[in-house]
Design an enzyme around this catalytic site. Structure first.
Site, mmCIF file in Angstrom:
data_model
loop_
_atom_site.group_PDB
_atom_site.id
_atom_site.type_symbol
_atom_site.label_atom_id
_atom_site.label_comp_id
_atom_site.label_asym_id
_atom_site.label_seq_id
_atom_site.Cartn_x
_atom_site.Cartn_y
_atom_site.Cartn_z
ATOM 1 N N GLY A 27 22.539 15.777 -41.159
ATOM 2 C CA GLY A 27 22.143 14.630 -40.337
ATOM 3 C C GLY A 27 23.254 13.603 -40.241
ATOM 4 C CG ASN A 29 23.391 13.349 -35.272
ATOM 5 O OD1 ASN A 29 22.868 13.985 -36.188
ATOM 6 N ND2 ASN A 29 22.686 12.674 -34.382
ATOM 7 C CB THR A 30 22.670 8.964 -35.666
ATOM 8 O OG1 THR A 30 22.374 7.607 -35.321
ATOM 9 C CG2 THR A 30 21.429 9.614 -36.252
ATOM 10 N N GLY A 33 23.934 8.899 -42.443
ATOM 11 C CA GLY A 33 24.749 10.115 -42.571
ATOM 12 C C GLY A 33 26.087 9.974 -41.871
ATOM 13 C CB SER A 156 12.859 6.710 -49.305
ATOM 14 O OG SER A 156 12.290 5.493 -48.886
ATOM 15 C CE1 TYR A 182 10.830 9.500 -44.782
ATOM 16 C CE2 TYR A 182 10.055 7.480 -45.821
ATOM 17 C CZ TYR A 182 11.099 8.272 -45.364
ATOM 18 O OH TYR A 182 12.405 7.849 -45.501
HETATM 19 N N1 NAP Z 1 16.731 3.824 -42.685
HETATM 20 C C1 NAP Z 1 16.093 3.459 -43.781
HETATM 21 O O1 NAP Z 1 15.632 2.314 -43.931
HETATM 22 C C2 NAP Z 1 15.892 4.458 -44.897
HETATM 23 C C3 NAP Z 1 15.233 4.024 -46.058
HETATM 24 C C4 NAP Z 1 15.033 4.918 -47.092
HETATM 25 C C5 NAP Z 1 15.496 6.222 -46.970
HETATM 26 N N2 NAP Z 1 16.120 6.633 -45.819
HETATM 27 C C6 NAP Z 1 16.575 8.029 -45.745
HETATM 28 O O2 NAP Z 1 17.920 8.063 -45.316
HETATM 29 C C7 NAP Z 1 18.193 9.315 -44.680
HETATM 30 C C8 NAP Z 1 18.976 9.078 -43.402
HETATM 31 O O3 NAP Z 1 18.119 8.380 -42.510
HETATM 32 P P1 NAP Z 1 18.630 7.345 -41.415
HETATM 33 O O4 NAP Z 1 17.986 6.049 -41.722
HETATM 34 O O5 NAP Z 1 20.073 7.420 -41.228
HETATM 35 O O6 NAP Z 1 17.848 7.932 -40.140
HETATM 36 P P2 NAP Z 1 18.342 8.424 -38.693
HETATM 37 O O7 NAP Z 1 19.265 7.439 -38.094
HETATM 38 O O8 NAP Z 1 17.082 8.749 -37.972
HETATM 39 O O9 NAP Z 1 19.150 9.759 -39.030
HETATM 40 C C9 NAP Z 1 18.466 10.899 -39.481
HETATM 41 C C10 NAP Z 1 19.353 12.097 -39.301
HETATM 42 O O10 NAP Z 1 18.589 13.265 -39.703
HETATM 43 C C11 NAP Z 1 18.696 14.222 -38.661
HETATM 44 N N3 NAP Z 1 17.565 15.150 -38.619
HETATM 45 C C12 NAP Z 1 16.264 14.885 -38.433
HETATM 46 N N4 NAP Z 1 15.565 16.030 -38.386
HETATM 47 C C13 NAP Z 1 16.462 17.045 -38.554
HETATM 48 C C14 NAP Z 1 16.370 18.452 -38.570
HETATM 49 N N5 NAP Z 1 15.213 19.093 -38.364
HETATM 50 N N6 NAP Z 1 17.493 19.181 -38.782
HETATM 51 C C15 NAP Z 1 18.683 18.574 -38.937
HETATM 52 N N7 NAP Z 1 18.842 17.242 -38.906
HETATM 53 C C16 NAP Z 1 17.733 16.489 -38.707
HETATM 54 C C17 NAP Z 1 18.771 13.401 -37.386
HETATM 55 O O11 NAP Z 1 19.234 14.196 -36.314
HETATM 56 P P3 NAP Z 1 18.918 13.771 -34.766
HETATM 57 O O12 NAP Z 1 19.826 12.620 -34.459
HETATM 58 O O13 NAP Z 1 19.231 15.021 -34.010
HETATM 59 O O14 NAP Z 1 17.479 13.384 -34.723
HETATM 60 C C18 NAP Z 1 19.753 12.333 -37.840
HETATM 61 O O15 NAP Z 1 21.060 12.839 -37.794
HETATM 62 C C19 NAP Z 1 16.837 9.980 -44.485
HETATM 63 O O16 NAP Z 1 16.670 10.978 -45.462
HETATM 64 C C20 NAP Z 1 15.843 8.862 -44.707
HETATM 65 O O17 NAP Z 1 14.605 9.325 -45.173
HETATM 66 C C21 NAP Z 1 16.351 5.772 -44.798
#
Ligand code: NAP
Length: 299
Positions: A27, A29-30, A33, A156, A182
């Site tokens: 993940g 690309n955004t 990650g 998380s 979740y």
């Molecule tokens: N943001 C927060 O506040 C927060 C808090 C606690 C924990 N987290 C954790 O941090 C991690 C990163 O999240 P983020 O906040 O950066 O979210 P995000 O911006 O939504 O990024 C999530 C990434 O996961 C990818 N992904 C989702 N489903 C997938 C699949 N089936 N196969 C491969 N890749 C997949 C997405 O790809 P696409 O772009 O193609 O959808 C995207 O690259 C996650 O594990 C999340 O649970 C985040």
């Protein structure tokens, strides 16, 4: 606004280099990650961005390569909601890569409506936990051969939303509650970090789980419009993606952590997790169930 944010963020800075090291980030690309990939690229590592959307992945890859000046950044397709894709990805990595020093299981999906992965798992447990569990299993020999190596699981604080894993209904088929699903998937990340660390004692491969903070990313995409507005209103108290990537980078890079394995971090420091997240009996039951669901044998 910048200073308010900084007040709430654990800061960590280090000039540690990763030349000659290979890193996989799911993940990438955004969001968190992508910023993790950018940071580790600047440290000289070979970065393998494991993404499901090749167009968005390529745009991010190009941007990171230009920004970091590191041309050793490659994009590979990985859809964690499909075990066939996970197996194909791992097969390619095992065939083409001489080493893997850091695996960052970062990809995630949050609070989506009920849906199933290609293999019939509920989407959040399927992608966040089972997909990464299988990926780690398939790459473990390579990690061991590359020791010292690390596995970083992005969990998380949402693991505290649940008091345990629904072992008799892990796919939420009897009743679906997006929040519970979740929370359960993130609790599974922490439990499996502990279990894997025990199994890897003495192997030179260490394992970490973490909470990145509340971060402004696309993760909130499944929330209703008013909730998304509320998240933006509170943005001074949340982290940017760069800040949100800091604990992942810390767990991947900090030399002092080499002697620790299995613990949970937040704000670039050890953190408290819930009582359920320390339940080793539940961790073992989850481990067995995960192996059974995925059809793998992992002692
Ligand atoms: N943001 C927060 O506040 C927060 C808090 C606690 C924990 N987290 C954790 O941090 C991690 C990163 O999240 P983020 O906040 O950066 O979210 P995000 O911006 O939504 O990024 C999530 C990434 O996961 C990818 N992904 C989702 N489903 C997938 C699949 N089936 N196969 C491969 N890749 C997949 C997405 O790809 P696409 O772009 O193609 O959808 C995207 O690259 C996650 O594990 C999340 O649970 C985040």
């Amino acid at each position: 606004m910048h200073s308010i944010r900084n007040f709430f963020c654990g800061q960590w800075s280090s000039t540690e280099r990763l030349d000659e090291k290979t890193v996989i980030i799911t993940g990438a690309n955004t969001g968190i990650g992508k910023e993790t990939a950018r940071d580790l690229a600047k440290r000289g590592a070979r970065i393998i961005m494991a993404c499901r959307d090749m167009e968005r992945g390529e745009a991010a890859r190009k941007e990171i390569a230009e920004d970091s000046g590191n041309q050793n950044i490659v994009l590979k397709r990985l859809d964690l909601s499909n075990t066939k894709s996970i197996r194909e990805f791992a097969e390619l990595i095992n065939k083409e890569e001489q080493q893997l020093n850091i695996l960052i299981n970062n990809a995630g999906v949050m609070l989506c409506p009920f849906s199933k992965t290609a293999d019939g798992f509920e989407m959040q447990i399927g992608v966040n936990h089972l997909g990464h569990f299988l990926l780690t299993f398939l790459l473990l020999d390579l990690l061991k051969r590359s020791a010292p190596a690390r596995v970083v699981n992005v969990a998380s604080v949402a693991h505290t939303w649940v008091s345990g894993i629904q072992l008799d209904d892990i796919n939420s088929e009897k009743a679906y509650n997006a929040r519970r699903a979740y929370g359960q998937s993130k609790l599974a990340n922490i439990l499996c970090t502990r279990s894997l660390a025990k199994r890897l004692q003495g192997s030179g491969v260490t394992v970490y789980s973490l909470h990145p903070g509340v971060v402004q990313t696309e993760l909130w995409r499944h929330l209703s419009a008013p909730v998304q507005v509320a998240v933006r209103v509170f943005s001074p108290f949340t982290k940017t993606s760069v800040q949100g990537a800091q604990t992942s980078v810390y767990c991947a890079v900090e030399p002092a952590l080499e002697k620790d394995s299995g613990d949970y971090y937040s704000d670039c420091a050890p953190a408290r997790c819930s009582r359920a997240a320390k339940d080793d009996e539940m961790a073992e039951k989850l481990w067995e169930l995960s192996c059974q669901l995925l059809g793998i044998h992992w002692d």
